[in-house]
Design an enzyme around this catalytic site. Structure first.
Site, PDB file in Angstrom:
ATOM      1  N   GLU A 112       1.132  -1.071   0.306  1.00 32.79           N
ATOM      2  CA  GLU A 112       0.014   0.140  -0.038  1.00 32.79           C
ATOM      3  C   GLU A 112       1.022   1.049  -0.108  1.00 32.79           C
ATOM      4  OE1 GLU A 112      -0.178   1.875   2.859  1.00 32.79           O
ATOM      5  OE2 GLU A 112       1.342   1.058   3.767  1.00 32.79           O
TER       6      GLU A 112
ATOM      7  N   CYS B 113       4.924   5.272   9.595  1.00 29.53           N
ATOM      8  CA  CYS B 113       5.578   4.242   8.830  1.00 29.53           C
ATOM      9  C   CYS B 113       6.746   4.744   8.555  1.00 29.53           C
ATOM     10  CB  CYS B 113       5.131   4.939   7.081  1.00 29.53           C
ATOM     11  SG  CYS B 113       2.989   3.807   7.510  1.00 29.53           S
TER      12      CYS B 113
ATOM     13  N   GLY C 104       7.803  11.974  10.968  1.00 31.42           N
ATOM     14  CA  GLY C 104       7.283  11.114  11.643  1.00 31.42           C
ATOM     15  C   GLY C 104       6.521  10.245  11.631  1.00 31.42           C
TER      16      GLY C 104
HETATM   17  C1  UGA Z   1       3.880   7.434   4.130  1.00 31.62           C
HETATM   18  C2  UGA Z   1       4.227   7.705   2.708  1.00 31.62           C
HETATM   19  O1  UGA Z   1       3.639   8.646   2.394  1.00 31.62           O
HETATM   20  C3  UGA Z   1       2.826   6.709   2.273  1.00 31.62           C
HETATM   21  O2  UGA Z   1       3.064   6.068   0.459  1.00 31.62           O
HETATM   22  C4  UGA Z   1       2.899   4.819   2.640  1.00 31.62           C
HETATM   23  O3  UGA Z   1       2.021   4.607   2.337  1.00 31.62           O
HETATM   24  C5  UGA Z   1       3.020   4.943   4.444  1.00 31.62           C
HETATM   25  O4  UGA Z   1       3.548   6.121   4.529  1.00 31.62           O
HETATM   26  C6  UGA Z   1       2.741   3.961   4.645  1.00 31.62           C
HETATM   27  O5  UGA Z   1       3.358   2.993   4.161  1.00 31.62           O
HETATM   28  O6  UGA Z   1       2.167   3.229   5.186  1.00 31.62           O
HETATM   29  P1  UGA Z   1       2.176   9.099   5.524  1.00 31.62           P
HETATM   30  O7  UGA Z   1       3.253   8.095   6.621  1.00 31.62           O
HETATM   31  O8  UGA Z   1       0.777   8.663   5.891  1.00 31.62           O
HETATM   32  O9  UGA Z   1       2.519   8.251   4.313  1.00 31.62           O
HETATM   33  O10 UGA Z   1       2.221  10.071   5.678  1.00 31.62           O
HETATM   34  P2  UGA Z   1       3.411  11.439   4.674  1.00 31.62           P
HETATM   35  O11 UGA Z   1       2.833  11.675   4.326  1.00 31.62           O
HETATM   36  O12 UGA Z   1       4.502  10.610   3.709  1.00 31.62           O
HETATM   37  O13 UGA Z   1       4.084  12.139   6.152  1.00 31.62           O
HETATM   38  C7  UGA Z   1       5.450  11.278   6.856  1.00 31.62           C
HETATM   39  C8  UGA Z   1       6.120  12.726   7.064  1.00 31.62           C
HETATM   40  O14 UGA Z   1       6.987  13.109   6.564  1.00 31.62           O
HETATM   41  C9  UGA Z   1       5.500  13.299   7.929  1.00 31.62           C
HETATM   42  O15 UGA Z   1       5.573  13.415   9.550  1.00 31.62           O
HETATM   43  C10 UGA Z   1       5.158  14.388   7.630  1.00 31.62           C
HETATM   44  O16 UGA Z   1       5.508  15.916   8.508  1.00 31.62           O
HETATM   45  C11 UGA Z   1       6.442  14.413   7.366  1.00 31.62           C
HETATM   46  N1  UGA Z   1       7.276  15.625   5.869  1.00 31.62           N
HETATM   47  C12 UGA Z   1       6.981  14.771   4.652  1.00 31.62           C
HETATM   48  C13 UGA Z   1       7.936  16.268   6.063  1.00 31.62           C
HETATM   49  O17 UGA Z   1       8.483  16.470   7.110  1.00 31.62           O
HETATM   50  N2  UGA Z   1       8.485  17.233   4.854  1.00 31.62           N
HETATM   51  C14 UGA Z   1       7.776  16.411   3.883  1.00 31.62           C
HETATM   52  O18 UGA Z   1       8.240  17.492   2.568  1.00 31.62           O
HETATM   53  C15 UGA Z   1       6.658  15.723   3.668  1.00 31.62           C
END
Ligand code: UGA
Length: 481
Positions: free
Chosen positions: A182, A291, A288
């Site tokens: 996923e 995942c 954070g």
């Molecule tokens: C992530 C992946 O993006 C999904 O594709 C994957 O399915 C999911 O993990 C999983 O393995 O289940 P998610 O953890 O929901 O999704 O959130 P993200 O949008 O990826 O963000 C993760 C973290 O990175 C957050 O803390 C966000 O604030 C941080 N982030 C994201 C940043 O610090 N900078 C960015 O440019 C993007």
């Protein structure tokens, strides 16, 4: 979700899909499949969870999920149950969406996946396609296969079943394993289910390929077909690469501050290069969630197990861990001492659009500030109740607030930790009036520096302040009313 935009699949075969595990991945997946027209059983051995879902409560906040749940409880296409064994027996296709937490050494803990394989082995009453959706390390599919065979009625492969007891025979051992990782993001899980960038189908047989590609073809998105081990690796590699982008831009952000550059402009400048792309280049307090931190460690562990020194990823993790210290230093530079200071905290969830606080950087920052003796006024649009399970309302130094404005009351600084849209649209003049000292430390670069400074705030952000953050500028206390 309108029916017009989602092509319906033919279910003339009457096939039932069982989704095992009704968490952040399982529930959106189950409801997405129901919306596509499948008859879906959602099974979870947590009776309380199943009871809540059956009553229409999705348990966690995910935009659009509650509506889909009500719709498919009413349509009868989605049936939540706690009898996992019966749910396995009824299904032709089984999606494994159980948790894969991490062990203390970083390795993925696959106990729940193995437990599911045992249940499937014991209940194999005809052909089934078993699909891994949970994030698992490469070669888990092979272990699934061996475990299912091993637990076929508790008998070793080749032992005839007992028709009197209904236990399956060797002839019943007809199944395929597929890996269909996923890529759903929390806060966008429903949208991502229907509009994924790509769908990865890892299969080891033509039969499994056909079933999975037929299942997903109504979405009209690119389908990448691989073997199971490759599909498993794609998932870990994707999350590791995205984490790398974030740590990379965070280091660039630190450098920007030293040379007086603006990291958001750097992101735009490099992101417009189609080989780089603009996404996952937002500098801030780091990544954070359930995942990235876990999957990165599991991937590092997998590489080590196979004798590959993936030190690049170890550095990605170290860079991310340092973000808390870097942010706290900025707070110190803006406020000097922290003991007894009242600080408004905007944002608790690990990202906007969710109430999930697992491995949220905000919690680590709150913990440090409490140890420093600050008085914290917390607010988040969705994650207030869940945060109270970590920091109960009785915690010394913690006050839960009813709004962002309430959090700003009497504060000597506002710290922005999650970039919720509602914070972007705050009435800055009102916030200014409510605070004792108008300082904003923005850990997510949400605000426009010019607008915030124009509204009378001292403003500190990430990688955009040049030498400003350490200039030692001070603000006079506002006169009390
Ligand atoms: C992530 C992946 O993006 C999904 O594709 C994957 O399915 C999911 O993990 C999983 O393995 O289940 P998610 O953890 O929901 O999704 O959130 P993200 O949008 O990826 O963000 C993760 C973290 O990175 C957050 O803390 C966000 O604030 C941080 N982030 C994201 C940043 O610090 N900078 C960015 O440019 C993007």
């Amino acid at each position: 979700m309108s029916n017009n935009s989602i092509p319906q699949v033919s279910i003339s075969s009457g096939a039932t899909i069982t989704v095992l595990g009704l968490g952040h991945i399982g529930l959106p997946t189950a409801l997405g499949l129901a919306e596509l027209g499948w008859q879906v059983i959602g099974a979870d051995d947590d009776a309380r969870k199943v009871g809540l879902i059956r009553s229409g409560d999705p348990i966690f906040f995910e935009p659009g999920l509650s509506e889909l749940l009500s719709k498919h409880l009413a349509s009868g296409k989605f049936q939540p149950v706690e009898d996992v064994e019966a749910a396995v027996r009824k299904a032709s296709i089984i999606f494994i969406c159980v948790g894969t937490p991490q062990k203390p050494n970083g390795q993925a803990d696959l106990a729940q996946v193995e437990a599911v394989a045992r249940v499937v082995g014991r209940n194999l009453n005809g052909y089934k396609l078993i699909v891994e959706k949970s994030t698992v390390p490469a070669i888990t599919a092979q272990w699934l296969r061996r475990t299912i065979v091993r637990y076929n009625g508790g008998k070793p492969l080749g032992t005839a079943g007992d028709s009197a007891t209904g236990s399956p025979s060797a002839a019943d051992l007809d199944f395929d394993i597929a890996s269909n990782p996923e890529f759903l993001r929390e806060g966008k899980a429903v949208e991502d289910f229907f509009h994924p960038d790509r769908i990865v189908c890892g299969v080891d047989s033509e039969r499994a390929r056909k079933i999975l590609t037929d299942l997903y073809s109504p979405l009209g998105r690119p389908i990448v077909v691989t073997d199971t081990s490759t599909a498993e690796l794609i998932k870990h590699a994707a999350n590791a690469f995205l984490s790398t982008k974030i740590s990379f831009i965070n280091m660039v952000s630190d450098l920007c501050e030293k040379v007086g550059a603006d990291v958001t402009a750097v992101t735009r400048g490099i992101g417009l290069d189609s080989r780089i792309g603009p996404q996952f280049l937002d500098a801030g307090i780091g990544y954070g969630g359930y995942c990235f931190p876990k999957d990165l460690r599991a991937f590092i562990h997998l590489a080590e197990e196979h004798g590959v020194n993936f030190s690049l990823l170890q550095e990605v993790e170290r860079v991310n861990q340092r973000r808390v210290d870097i942010f706290i230093r900025k707070v110190h530079e803006a406020l000097w001492t922290l003991r007894g200071k009242t600080l408004g905290i905007l944002g608790l969830a690990f990202k906007p659009g969710t109430d999930d606080i697992r491995e949220a950087v905000s919690l680590k920052i709150i913990q440090v500030l409490l140890e420093e003796g600050s008085q914290l006024r917390l607010y988040d649009p969705q994650a207030m109740a869940i945060t109270q399970t970590v920091f109960p309302p009785s915690t010394a130094g913690i006050t839960y607030c009813s709004s962002a404005y309430d959090a700003a009351k009497g504060a000597q600084a506002l710290l922005l930790l999650t970039e919720w849209e509602e914070f972007r649209n705050l009435d800055l003049a009102r916030v200014h009036d409510l605070m004792e000292v108008p300082i904003i430390v923005d850990g997510r670069n949400l605000f426009n520096p010019v607008a915030v400074r124009k509204a009378g705030f001292e403003y500190v952000s990430m990688g955009r302040d040049g030498s400003r953050a350490s200039s030692g500028r001070t603000h006079a206390l506002k006169p009390t009313a």
